[in-house]
Design a protein around this motif. Sequence first.
Motif, short mmCIF file in Angstrom:
data_model
loop_
_atom_site.label_atom_id
_atom_site.label_comp_id
_atom_site.label_asym_id
_atom_site.label_seq_id
_atom_site.Cartn_x
_atom_site.Cartn_y
_atom_site.Cartn_z
N THR A 1 1.12 9.09 -6.10
CA THR A 1 1.18 10.46 -5.34
C THR A 1 2.37 11.12 -6.01
O THR A 1 2.39 12.45 -6.44
N GLU A 2 3.53 10.56 -5.89
CA GLU A 2 4.86 11.47 -6.13
C GLU A 2 4.89 11.25 -7.99
O GLU A 2 5.48 12.20 -8.49
N TYR B 1 0.71 -1.30 -0.08
CA TYR B 1 -0.06 0.06 0.05
C TYR B 1 0.94 1.33 -0.01
O TYR B 1 0.76 2.34 -0.81
N GLN B 2 1.92 1.30 1.02
CA GLN B 2 3.01 2.44 0.67
C GLN B 2 3.55 2.75 -0.58
O GLN B 2 3.79 3.82 -0.90
N VAL B 3 3.93 1.62 -1.30
CA VAL B 3 4.41 1.65 -2.46
C VAL B 3 3.39 2.02 -3.54
O VAL B 3 3.89 3.21 -4.20
N VAL B 4 2.40 1.67 -3.59
CA VAL B 4 1.30 2.28 -4.55
C VAL B 4 0.94 3.81 -4.27
O VAL B 4 0.61 4.50 -5.31
N ALA C 1 8.83 8.13 -13.71
CA ALA C 1 8.03 6.78 -13.14
C ALA C 1 9.26 5.86 -13.35
O ALA C 1 9.70 5.04 -12.39
N ARG C 2 10.31 5.78 -14.26
CA ARG C 2 11.54 4.76 -14.20
C ARG C 2 12.31 5.07 -12.97
O ARG C 2 12.91 4.56 -12.39
N ASP C 3 12.60 6.40 -13.08
CA ASP C 3 13.38 7.07 -11.95
C ASP C 3 12.69 6.79 -10.56
O ASP C 3 13.59 6.39 -9.73
N TRP C 4 11.53 6.74 -10.68
CA TRP C 4 10.92 6.27 -9.26
C TRP C 4 11.24 4.79 -8.98
O TRP C 4 11.22 4.57 -7.91
#
Length: 478
Positions: free
Chosen positions: A57-58, A49-52, A72-75
């Motif tokens: 959000t970010e 849940y924290q990952v999604v 998204a790739r950097d994330w």
Amino acid sequence: MRRPALALLTTSLLLAGGFANAADTGIPATAVKTAEQLRDKALHDDTAYQVVKSLTTEVGPRLAGGPNDQRARDWAVAKFKALGFDKVYTEPATYPLWVRHHESGSIVAPFPQQLVLTALGYSPGTPKGGLTAQVVAFDSLAALKAADPATIKGKIVYVGYRMQRHQDGHDYGMGSAVRTAGAVVAADKGAAGYLLRSAGTDAHERIAHTGVTGFRPGGKAIPAAALSNPDADQLERVLAYGKPVTVKLDLDCGIVGEYTGANVIGEITGKKYPDQVVAIGGHLDSWDPGTGAIDDGAGIAISMAAAKLIHDLPQRPDRTIRVIAFANEEMGLWGARAYADKHAKEVANFMLGTDSDLGAGKVYRMSASVKPEARHAIQQIADVLKPLGVAYDATRPGGGGSDLGSMHAKGMAALTLDQDATWYFDWHHTSNDTLDKIDPRELAQNVAVYAAWTYMAAEADGDFGSAPGAFAGDGAED
């Protein structure tokens, strides 16, 4: 006299360890116990849940090749590293770059009014000032295919197929075919444009479901869009008056070249057979109206969290756990196909695999495509998953999921883990694909399933039958 006694003892030990016979692939009893512990721990772990939440959000929406693709790739690289993965890397995937700028539509006659719609992937734009044409309607893809091209030429084709809710989401098979194949059929028959009732099960939301068409660069293509379900209802009511109905489409979108993105991969290195892998994952891209929470932020989160639980065990599994965040699934499985092409010659080293790409509803059914001698190991996995409400259907093939299905087609042994999709297609490909649609408890059940089976496959004595072309024609593609 000692040899028969020794043989009897060997057989007894194999049976005690959970093996049907010496030739079978099996899971050692110690690994089964650890998998049960992983399963139970996952139900109370909020990593997924924290990952999604972090991803939606970010980064937010992640249209392939769009403004957030690199972010998204950097994330993903940073998240893999933060979770402790031993090896993090990317592999390129190149695909057509489709962009969306503006979209609108309206009924011009006989009763002028606005329509809520969304442009479809690979749709070209309309001419400057829009496209206005008479509508010709069909209730099914079959009816469109059977139509005389003379009745279609120069008109906007509308197909009104309506999806219904089902636990397995099977109506999406036809809904997506109406969207992908229907657009191509309409173009081939000389239509000026294409509309469909959204491939979705919501009845009251005035929100359209986007998705890809079957158009490709260099082929014939026409402006194509999906109507929200209420707007499709309204168009059908207008058509029912029996008068000519004229619609205007104004779409600013289209393919503008190529883009090279990447699959992002994280590994937990196996201690005994590091070159043999158990593959899991999801796709990192999403459509642009929502934030890609259920499609497929959940799949990314489930696979990352499952591997993290295995990483945190006192010792590493025998084989490598590989989590793949695939590029551009939404517009043609481009990352999956690039991955399968690159790794096809290594397919025998892929023990077992599947990805998660049907939201965060509970897993309720498992099936598998493995060699006959590995069915006992699959039954052992099924026994561990049963307390989670997962039934094992030995009569169905395992396809590997939307992305790892490409590796299954090369010969990778594969599972299918069916999730409850009763409500999934209410939100799929819409602006309503947001974090609030995820139930943390159901998400945790998915993690428990993935952590348990992934660990057991990594610890198996023997293999599951992966080899070039091993499962051709198993029916998983149906």
